[in-house]
Scaffold this motif. Structure first.
Motif, PDB file in Angstrom:
ATOM      1  N   UNK A  14       1.324   1.090 -10.208  1.00  0.00           N
ATOM      2  CA  UNK A  14       1.163   0.008  -9.237  1.00  0.00           C
ATOM      3  C   UNK A  14      -0.325  -0.129  -8.958  1.00  0.00           C
ATOM      4  N   UNK A  15      -0.933  -1.168  -9.511  1.00  0.00           N
ATOM      5  CA  UNK A  15      -2.347  -1.434  -9.300  1.00  0.00           C
ATOM      6  C   UNK A  15      -2.453  -2.124  -7.947  1.00  0.00           C
ATOM      7  N   UNK A  16      -3.176  -1.475  -7.038  1.00  0.00           N
ATOM      8  CA  UNK A  16      -3.084  -1.840  -5.635  1.00  0.00           C
ATOM      9  C   UNK A  16      -4.445  -1.849  -4.951  1.00  0.00           C
ATOM     10  N   UNK A  17      -4.569  -2.736  -3.977  1.00  0.00           N
ATOM     11  CA  UNK A  17      -5.712  -2.813  -3.075  1.00  0.00           C
ATOM     12  C   UNK A  17      -5.121  -2.576  -1.688  1.00  0.00           C
ATOM     13  N   UNK A  18      -5.540  -1.510  -1.031  1.00  0.00           N
ATOM     14  CA  UNK A  18      -4.909  -1.103   0.227  1.00  0.00           C
ATOM     15  C   UNK A  18      -5.233  -2.013   1.410  1.00  0.00           C
ATOM     16  N   UNK A  19      -6.063  -3.031   1.183  1.00  0.00           N
ATOM     17  CA  UNK A  19      -6.336  -4.018   2.228  1.00  0.00           C
ATOM     18  C   UNK A  19      -5.672  -5.361   1.893  1.00  0.00           C
ATOM     19  N   UNK A  20      -4.900  -5.385   0.830  1.00  0.00           N
ATOM     20  CA  UNK A  20      -4.333  -6.632   0.307  1.00  0.00           C
ATOM     21  C   UNK A  20      -3.008  -6.986   0.991  1.00  0.00           C
ATOM     22  N   UNK A  21      -2.924  -8.167   1.590  1.00  0.00           N
ATOM     23  CA  UNK A  21      -1.665  -8.583   2.220  1.00  0.00           C
ATOM     24  C   UNK A  21      -0.498  -8.669   1.235  1.00  0.00           C
ATOM     25  N   UNK A  48      -7.191  -0.536  -7.367  1.00  0.00           N
ATOM     26  CA  UNK A  48      -7.849  -1.743  -7.848  1.00  0.00           C
ATOM     27  C   UNK A  48      -8.389  -2.508  -6.639  1.00  0.00           C
ATOM     28  N   UNK A  49      -9.385  -1.901  -5.944  1.00  0.00           N
ATOM     29  CA  UNK A  49      -9.938  -2.576  -4.763  1.00  0.00           C
ATOM     30  C   UNK A  49     -10.656  -3.861  -5.161  1.00  0.00           C
ATOM     31  N   UNK A  50     -10.307  -4.928  -4.480  1.00  0.00           N
ATOM     32  CA  UNK A  50     -10.900  -6.232  -4.774  1.00  0.00           C
ATOM     33  C   UNK A  50     -12.153  -6.433  -3.924  1.00  0.00           C
ATOM     34  N   UNK A  76      -0.596   6.105   1.945  1.00  0.00           N
ATOM     35  CA  UNK A  76      -0.684   4.774   1.336  1.00  0.00           C
ATOM     36  C   UNK A  76       0.244   3.806   2.071  1.00  0.00           C
ATOM     37  N   UNK A  77       1.476   4.229   2.327  1.00  0.00           N
ATOM     38  CA  UNK A  77       2.422   3.358   3.024  1.00  0.00           C
ATOM     39  C   UNK A  77       1.934   3.020   4.430  1.00  0.00           C
ATOM     40  N   UNK A  78       1.367   4.004   5.121  1.00  0.00           N
ATOM     41  CA  UNK A  78       0.873   3.761   6.483  1.00  0.00           C
ATOM     42  C   UNK A  78      -0.301   2.784   6.475  1.00  0.00           C
ATOM     43  N   UNK A  79      -1.216   2.940   5.529  1.00  0.00           N
ATOM     44  CA  UNK A  79      -2.364   2.031   5.459  1.00  0.00           C
ATOM     45  C   UNK A  79      -1.907   0.629   5.063  1.00  0.00           C
ATOM     46  N   UNK A  80      -1.002   0.544   4.084  1.00  0.00           N
ATOM     47  CA  UNK A  80      -0.496  -0.777   3.678  1.00  0.00           C
ATOM     48  C   UNK A  80       0.236  -1.472   4.830  1.00  0.00           C
ATOM     49  N   UNK A  83      -2.666  -3.495   6.960  1.00  0.00           N
ATOM     50  CA  UNK A  83      -3.731  -4.184   6.222  1.00  0.00           C
ATOM     51  C   UNK A  83      -4.557  -5.101   7.120  1.00  0.00           C
ATOM     52  N   UNK A  84      -3.913  -5.802   8.031  1.00  0.00           N
ATOM     53  CA  UNK A  84      -4.660  -6.716   8.916  1.00  0.00           C
ATOM     54  C   UNK A  84      -5.589  -5.932   9.838  1.00  0.00           C
ATOM     55  N   UNK A  85      -5.093  -4.813  10.336  1.00  0.00           N
ATOM     56  CA  UNK A  85      -5.923  -3.976  11.212  1.00  0.00           C
ATOM     57  C   UNK A  85      -7.094  -3.365  10.429  1.00  0.00           C
TER      58      UNK A  85
END
Length: 170
Positions: A14-21, A48-50, A76-80, A83-85
């Motif tokens: 799972x290529x992911x950005x932890x700030x991505x909505x 994969x931080x954008x 990871x789940x808690x940060x996801x 994301x808005x915060x």
């Protein structure tokens, strides 16, 4: 059953950005897949931080620290989930989540300062670019890449079809 005859789990990168909505919304699908397949599916977070998300790179490093402290997925789940915060408040959210999960927040802070996880994040990002990842979330299962950054409609079903096929042929 010994290890040589055990069925290997199907890997879902799972290529992911932890700030991505969009990654935040994809979390429901990942949880559903984990519930359905259990140990037969191995979801692996790939960073994969954008550039458009200014705290995503730090969040990726923090996720690596959480994994080192034995709580990678819960972190990871808690940060996801926030994301808005994270977008609004930045790195203090990363340390707050670490404290909430009982992790060593001071070690997180030190890791973000000393950059000990930069190579892992950079390696994931480079590999993602090499295989054509352009947005998040992007899933790779078997040899198929599924882009959830454009639309997540039907993706869980497609992942399930591929996982079922791969497990049946194992």
């Amino acid at each position: 059953m010994n290890d040589s005859t055990a069925i290997r789990p199907v890997v879902l990168d799972i290529w992911c950005d932890l700030e991505c909505p969009d990654c935040h919304r994809a979390l429901e699908d990942v949880r559903a897949l984990r519930a359905r397949y259990g140990d037969r599916l191995e979801p692996r977070l790939r960073h994969f931080p954008l550039e458009k998300h200014k705290h995503a790179y730090a969040a990726a490093q923090a996720a690596e620290e959480a994994a080192e402290q034995g709580r990678g997925w819960p972190y990871v789940e808690a940060v996801l989930g926030r994301t808005a915060e994270l977008a609004a408040k930045g790195e203090p959210v990363l340390l707050e989540v670490a404290r909430e999960l009982g992790l060593d927040a001071e070690e997180f802070d030190t890791a973000l300062i000393d950059g000990r996880h930069l190579l892992a994040v950079d390696a994931d990002q480079a590999e993602g670019k090499a295989i054509g990842v352009t947005g998040t979330p992007t899933y790779v299962i078997g040899d198929e890449r599924l882009d959830g950054g454009k639309s997540q409609e039907g993706l869980r079903g497609r992942i399930e079809e591929i996982a079922d096929r791969l497990l049946a042929s194992a």
